[in-house]
Design a protein around this motif. Structure first.
Motif, PDB file in Angstrom:
ATOM      1  N   ILE A 276       0.765  -1.177   0.023  1.00 12.72           N
ATOM      2  CA  ILE A 276       0.055  -0.029  -0.052  1.00 12.72           C
ATOM      3  C   ILE A 276       0.745   1.250   0.051  1.00 12.72           C
ATOM      4  CG2 ILE A 276      -2.117   1.180   0.950  1.00 12.72           C
ATOM      5  CD1 ILE A 276      -2.447  -1.334   2.728  1.00 12.72           C
ATOM      6  N   GLN A 277       0.676   2.386  -0.951  1.00 12.52           N
ATOM      7  CA  GLN A 277       1.098   3.437  -0.971  1.00 12.52           C
ATOM      8  C   GLN A 277       0.047   4.682  -0.686  1.00 12.52           C
ATOM      9  OE1 GLN A 277       1.192   5.006  -5.014  1.00 12.52           O
ATOM     10  NE2 GLN A 277       2.634   6.435  -4.693  1.00 12.52           N
ATOM     11  N   ILE A 278       0.636   5.320   0.184  1.00 14.13           N
ATOM     12  CA  ILE A 278      -0.302   6.832   0.643  1.00 14.13           C
ATOM     13  C   ILE A 278       0.846   7.867   0.113  1.00 14.13           C
ATOM     14  CG2 ILE A 278      -1.100   8.043   2.225  1.00 14.13           C
ATOM     15  CD1 ILE A 278      -1.971   5.617   3.881  1.00 14.13           C
ATOM     16  N   ASP A 279       0.340   8.680  -0.787  1.00  8.40           N
ATOM     17  CA  ASP A 279       0.960   9.864  -1.076  1.00  8.40           C
ATOM     18  C   ASP A 279       0.128  11.131  -0.462  1.00  8.40           C
ATOM     19  OD1 ASP A 279       2.598  11.725  -2.167  1.00  8.40           O
ATOM     20  OD2 ASP A 279       2.214  11.162  -4.269  1.00  8.40           O
ATOM     21  N   PHE A 280       0.497  11.766   0.433  1.00 10.36           N
ATOM     22  CA  PHE A 280      -0.308  12.497   0.925  1.00 10.36           C
ATOM     23  C   PHE A 280       0.536  14.016   1.387  1.00 10.36           C
ATOM     24  CE2 PHE A 280      -2.139  13.567   5.474  1.00 10.36           C
ATOM     25  CZ  PHE A 280      -3.351  14.290   5.093  1.00 10.36           C
ATOM     26  N   GLY A 281      -0.339  15.118   1.318  1.00 13.50           N
ATOM     27  CA  GLY A 281       0.323  16.518   1.757  1.00 13.50           C
ATOM     28  C   GLY A 281      -0.810  17.522   2.017  1.00 13.50           C
ATOM     29  N   ILE A 282      -0.494  18.223   3.242  1.00 14.15           N
ATOM     30  CA  ILE A 282      -1.136  19.393   3.996  1.00 14.15           C
ATOM     31  C   ILE A 282      -0.801  20.668   3.584  1.00 14.15           C
ATOM     32  CG2 ILE A 282      -2.238  17.430   5.607  1.00 14.15           C
ATOM     33  CD1 ILE A 282      -0.455  18.749   7.749  1.00 14.15           C
ATOM     34  N   LYS A 283      -1.329  21.470   3.789  1.00 12.09           N
ATOM     35  CA  LYS A 283      -1.060  22.977   3.741  1.00 12.09           C
ATOM     36  C   LYS A 283      -1.523  23.787   5.105  1.00 12.09           C
ATOM     37  CE  LYS A 283      -1.911  25.061  -0.061  1.00 12.09           C
ATOM     38  NZ  LYS A 283      -2.689  25.934  -0.863  1.00 12.09           N
ATOM     39  N   TYR A 285      -1.460  27.167   7.657  1.00 11.32           N
ATOM     40  CA  TYR A 285      -1.775  28.593   7.216  1.00 11.32           C
ATOM     41  C   TYR A 285      -2.035  29.256   5.684  1.00 11.32           C
ATOM     42  CZ  TYR A 285       0.612  28.678  11.930  1.00 11.32           C
ATOM     43  OH  TYR A 285       0.890  28.430  13.056  1.00 11.32           O
ATOM     44  N   ASP A 286      -2.549  28.053   5.185  1.00 13.48           N
ATOM     45  CA  ASP A 286      -3.024  28.261   3.959  1.00 13.48           C
ATOM     46  C   ASP A 286      -1.833  28.720   2.901  1.00 13.48           C
ATOM     47  OD1 ASP A 286      -4.889  28.276   1.788  1.00 13.48           O
ATOM     48  OD2 ASP A 286      -5.571  30.383   1.964  1.00 13.48           O
ATOM     49  N   ARG A 287      -0.699  28.067   3.312  1.00 10.43           N
ATOM     50  CA  ARG A 287       0.442  28.742   2.651  1.00 10.43           C
ATOM     51  C   ARG A 287       1.595  27.833   2.360  1.00 10.43           C
ATOM     52  NH1 ARG A 287       1.239  32.865  -0.035  1.00 10.43           N
ATOM     53  NH2 ARG A 287      -0.240  33.931   1.373  1.00 10.43           N
ATOM     54  N   TRP A 288       1.857  27.155   3.464  1.00 12.23           N
ATOM     55  CA  TRP A 288       3.165  25.964   3.293  1.00 12.23           C
ATOM     56  C   TRP A 288       2.754  24.507   3.271  1.00 12.23           C
ATOM     57  CZ3 TRP A 288       3.100  30.328   6.437  1.00 12.23           C
ATOM     58  CH2 TRP A 288       4.139  31.302   6.273  1.00 12.23           C
ATOM     59  N   VAL A 289       3.120  23.946   2.474  1.00 18.92           N
ATOM     60  CA  VAL A 289       2.757  22.559   2.036  1.00 18.92           C
ATOM     61  C   VAL A 289       3.727  21.515   2.023  1.00 18.92           C
ATOM     62  CG1 VAL A 289       2.219  21.193  -0.133  1.00 18.92           C
ATOM     63  CG2 VAL A 289       1.306  23.612   0.102  1.00 18.92           C
ATOM     64  N   SER A 290       3.265  20.384   2.558  1.00 19.65           N
ATOM     65  CA  SER A 290       3.997  18.934   2.715  1.00 19.65           C
ATOM     66  C   SER A 290       3.708  18.102   1.558  1.00 19.65           C
ATOM     67  CB  SER A 290       3.830  18.493   4.169  1.00 19.65           C
ATOM     68  OG  SER A 290       2.456  18.133   4.085  1.00 19.65           O
ATOM     69  N   ASP A 291       4.641  17.068   1.642  1.00 21.51           N
ATOM     70  CA  ASP A 291       4.520  16.148   0.419  1.00 21.51           C
ATOM     71  C   ASP A 291       5.488  14.662   1.080  1.00 21.51           C
ATOM     72  OD1 ASP A 291       4.117  14.370  -1.681  1.00 21.51           O
ATOM     73  OD2 ASP A 291       5.220  15.682  -3.162  1.00 21.51           O
ATOM     74  N   ILE A 292       4.693  13.743   1.543  1.00 24.65           N
ATOM     75  CA  ILE A 292       5.443  12.656   2.126  1.00 24.65           C
ATOM     76  C   ILE A 292       4.524  11.365   1.748  1.00 24.65           C
ATOM     77  CG2 ILE A 292       5.627  11.374   4.156  1.00 24.65           C
ATOM     78  CD1 ILE A 292       6.752  14.056   5.660  1.00 24.65           C
ATOM     79  N   GLN A 293       5.462  10.290   1.654  1.00 24.90           N
ATOM     80  CA  GLN A 293       4.789   9.098   1.208  1.00 24.90           C
ATOM     81  C   GLN A 293       5.091   7.994   2.078  1.00 24.90           C
ATOM     82  OE1 GLN A 293       4.591   7.354  -2.899  1.00 24.90           O
ATOM     83  NE2 GLN A 293       5.454   9.355  -3.494  1.00 24.90           N
ATOM     84  N   ARG A 294       4.177   7.087   2.806  1.00 29.18           N
ATOM     85  CA  ARG A 294       4.669   6.017   3.648  1.00 29.18           C
ATOM     86  C   ARG A 294       3.896   4.604   2.965  1.00 29.18           C
ATOM     87  NH1 ARG A 294       7.854   8.832   5.131  1.00 29.18           N
ATOM     88  NH2 ARG A 294       7.883   9.690   7.060  1.00 29.18           N
ATOM     89  N   PHE A 295       4.658   3.505   3.122  1.00 32.85           N
ATOM     90  CA  PHE A 295       4.186   2.265   2.570  1.00 32.85           C
ATOM     91  C   PHE A 295       4.195   1.185   3.579  1.00 32.85           C
ATOM     92  CE2 PHE A 295       5.901   4.548  -1.063  1.00 32.85           C
ATOM     93  CZ  PHE A 295       5.283   3.761  -2.138  1.00 32.85           C
ATOM     94  N   ALA A 296       3.236   0.325   3.214  1.00 32.86           N
ATOM     95  CA  ALA A 296       2.978  -0.654   4.294  1.00 32.86           C
ATOM     96  C   ALA A 296       2.605  -2.057   3.408  1.00 32.86           C
ATOM     97  CB  ALA A 296       1.833  -0.358   5.050  1.00 32.86           C
ATOM     98  N   TYR A 297       2.853  -3.053   4.103  1.00 29.75           N
ATOM     99  CA  TYR A 297       2.635  -4.353   3.286  1.00 29.75           C
ATOM    100  C   TYR A 297       1.596  -5.186   4.390  1.00 29.75           C
ATOM    101  CZ  TYR A 297       3.043  -9.438   1.998  1.00 29.75           C
ATOM    102  OH  TYR A 297       2.825 -10.625   1.878  1.00 29.75           O
ATOM    103  N   VAL A 298       0.440  -5.756   3.683  1.00 29.26           N
ATOM    104  CA  VAL A 298      -0.571  -6.579   4.320  1.00 29.26           C
ATOM    105  C   VAL A 298      -0.199  -7.918   4.342  1.00 29.26           C
ATOM    106  CG1 VAL A 298      -2.932  -7.101   4.548  1.00 29.26           C
ATOM    107  CG2 VAL A 298      -2.205  -4.907   3.510  1.00 29.26           C
ATOM    108  N   LEU A 299       0.350  -8.464   5.512  1.00 26.63           N
ATOM    109  CA  LEU A 299       0.560  -9.877   5.691  1.00 26.63           C
ATOM    110  C   LEU A 299      -0.326 -10.921   5.392  1.00 26.63           C
ATOM    111  CD1 LEU A 299       2.037  -9.435   9.530  1.00 26.63           C
ATOM    112  CD2 LEU A 299       3.374  -9.683   7.230  1.00 26.63           C
ATOM    113  N   LYS A 300      -0.028 -11.956   4.805  1.00 24.79           N
ATOM    114  CA  LYS A 300      -0.994 -13.103   4.458  1.00 24.79           C
ATOM    115  C   LYS A 300      -0.976 -13.910   5.548  1.00 24.79           C
ATOM    116  CE  LYS A 300       0.356 -13.186  -0.294  1.00 24.79           C
ATOM    117  NZ  LYS A 300       0.938 -13.975  -1.623  1.00 24.79           N
TER     118      LYS A 300
END
Length: 441
Positions: A276-283, A285-300
């Motif tokens: 699983i990939q999550i590509d996510f960013g927040i802003k 003060y309506d000005r400064w932005v983030s951009d980070i991804q986190r990854f996971a694996y679902v165990l069988k």
């Protein structure tokens, strides 16, 4: 019975009100929350960073024309966001130092002057032209190069309209040949972030990573969908009073299937064996932005750790990300940062990845500054040939891509955020060290 029902309803209302108060209290207690620091930061950026940006671009003067409704993209960076009638903002260096001078319609000049952003605000009488008065001043200074917001390579520096340019050139006459693009001015100015801004971006990065970890804890394999997890992240944003880092329809991108590029989360059900990939960013003060991804694996069923191939893909991507960070330092070209992690990708037999290793991040997700890419391309973009400088902030990846059993492709892109320092670079928040493992229930 009726009294009992009313009493129960009253209790429920009280509980609901208390919960709402707790939520408001939580928002108000968040460390970053408070008065918007932009006005003071903007003033400092103009007075401390812009003079050198003009010098590095080798121009004498920068002219920004602002107006109501269809305003210049840089209006709120120079103080022109409240323009009604046309106003002309001038920034220039001379023998006496750096100066900022604004020719503003008289109905707005008082309020603009009270903001104390500029050295001088000149009121322009109703029926008179701010552009004409600015040109009269420019001619008296005998500037040799006048930067204007007309750019083929940087949309942020391309705010001057065709009719505005026509008007400007008509007033300049033969001096119109002194006009040059503000591309380099804007590049040199916006690509550097003040320490105060780095601190805000750090908070944004921390919250972004924290929210993603919490999102992964919500997953129930076989039940939860990618869209469910995206919805949880939207709820976290609302709870903390932050906005989307980019287009709301594609933020966050939660993807437990094959690569989809920049896209929206779908109703695909998350299953054991998924990466699983999550590509996510927040802003903030309506000005400064983030951009980070986190990854996971679902165990069988029966698994206690990721299979060897998945673990190898993760380790490979992580190694590339670390190599990119190690390559970041003042004076290094963006293309060389890209090359540092591509070498490891090739050794690990990764499939080709078309994305650049990284990009500037700050006021927008893909901000102004050096592009960290181009080493595997037939041609290198001009921005990839730009050198890194202290104070630049980046979002960057370490890649590993592979073919899945069904022939589709999947990419692990270990995306972190960092700031360039005097002698290297440092993360803005703790990087992801291990692949997140999700147990099947």
């Amino acid at each position: 019975m009726k009294i009992k029902f009313i009493f129960s309803l009253f209790i429920l209302v009280l509980i609901s009100c208390n919960q709402q108060k707790e939520e408001v209290s939580k928002i108000n207690s968040v460390e970053y929350w408070g008065e918007n620091p932009w006005p003071e930061i903007r003033k400092k950026r103009i007075n401390t960073l812009l003079p050198n940006a003009l010098k590095e671009a080798n121009v004498d003067c920068w002219l920004v024309i602002c107006r109501e409704n269809n305003n210049d993209p840089l209006a709120d960076h120079v103080g022109g966001e409240n323009a009604g009638g046309t106003a002309a903002f001038l920034f220039y260096n001379d023998d006496n130092g750096f100066h900022s001078k604004v020719f503003s319609p008289s109905g707005e000049s008082t309020a603009l002057d009270e903001l104390n952003i500029h050295d001088e605000v000149v009121p322009v009488e109703r029926g008179k032209s701010a552009i004409e008065q600015a040109v009269t001043f420019i001619k008296a200074q005998n500037f040799s190069k006048i930067a204007i917001n007309s750019s083929q390579s940087n949309s942020t520096a391309d705010g001057l309209s065709y009719t505005q340019r026509q008007t400007l050139e008509s007033f300049l006459g033969s001096d119109a040949n002194k006009l040059v693009s503000s591309t380099e001015v804007v590049y040199n100015w916006l690509s550097i972030k003040l320490p105060e801004e780095v601190a805000i971006l750090t908070k944004a990065a921390e919250l972004t990573a924290q929210f993603q970890i919490e999102a992964y804890q919500q997953i129930i394999p076989g039940t939860s969908t990618d869209a469910d997890i995206a919805k949880f992240l939207k709820q976290k944003m609302a709870e903390y009073g932050v906005k989307d880092g980019w287009a709301p329809d594609q933020n966050p991108n939660v993807n437990s299937g094959p690569d989809r590029g920049h896209s929206h989360a779908t109703d695909k059900v998350i299953m054991p064996g998924d990466v699983i990939q999550i590509d996510f960013g927040i802003k903030l003060y309506d000005r400064w932005v983030s951009d980070i991804q986190r990854f996971a694996y679902v165990l069988k069923e029966g698994e206690t750790k990721a299979p060897k191939d998945i673990q190898f893909y993760w380790d490979s991507g992580k190694a590339g990300s670390r190599a990119a960070l190690a390559a970041m330092k003042p004076g290094v070209k963006g293309v060389d940062v890209d090359r540092a992690q591509r070498v490891l990708m090739n050794k690990a037999n990764s499939e080709y990845v078309m994305w650049s290793t990284g990009h500037p991040v700050g006021y927008v997700a893909h901000d102004v500054g050096p592009n960290l890419g181009g080493s595997q391309s037939s041609h290198v973009r001009p921005a990839s040939e730009k050198k890194l400088k202290e104070g630049m902030t980046f979002a960057f990846d370490g890649f590993h891509a592979w073919k899945r059993e069904d022939g589709t492709e999947k990419t692990i892109s270990v995306e972190e955020m960092a700031v360039v320092t005097k002698d290297g670079a440092r993360y803005l928040t703790k990087p992801q060290e291990e692949l997140i493992l999700i147990k099947s229930h």
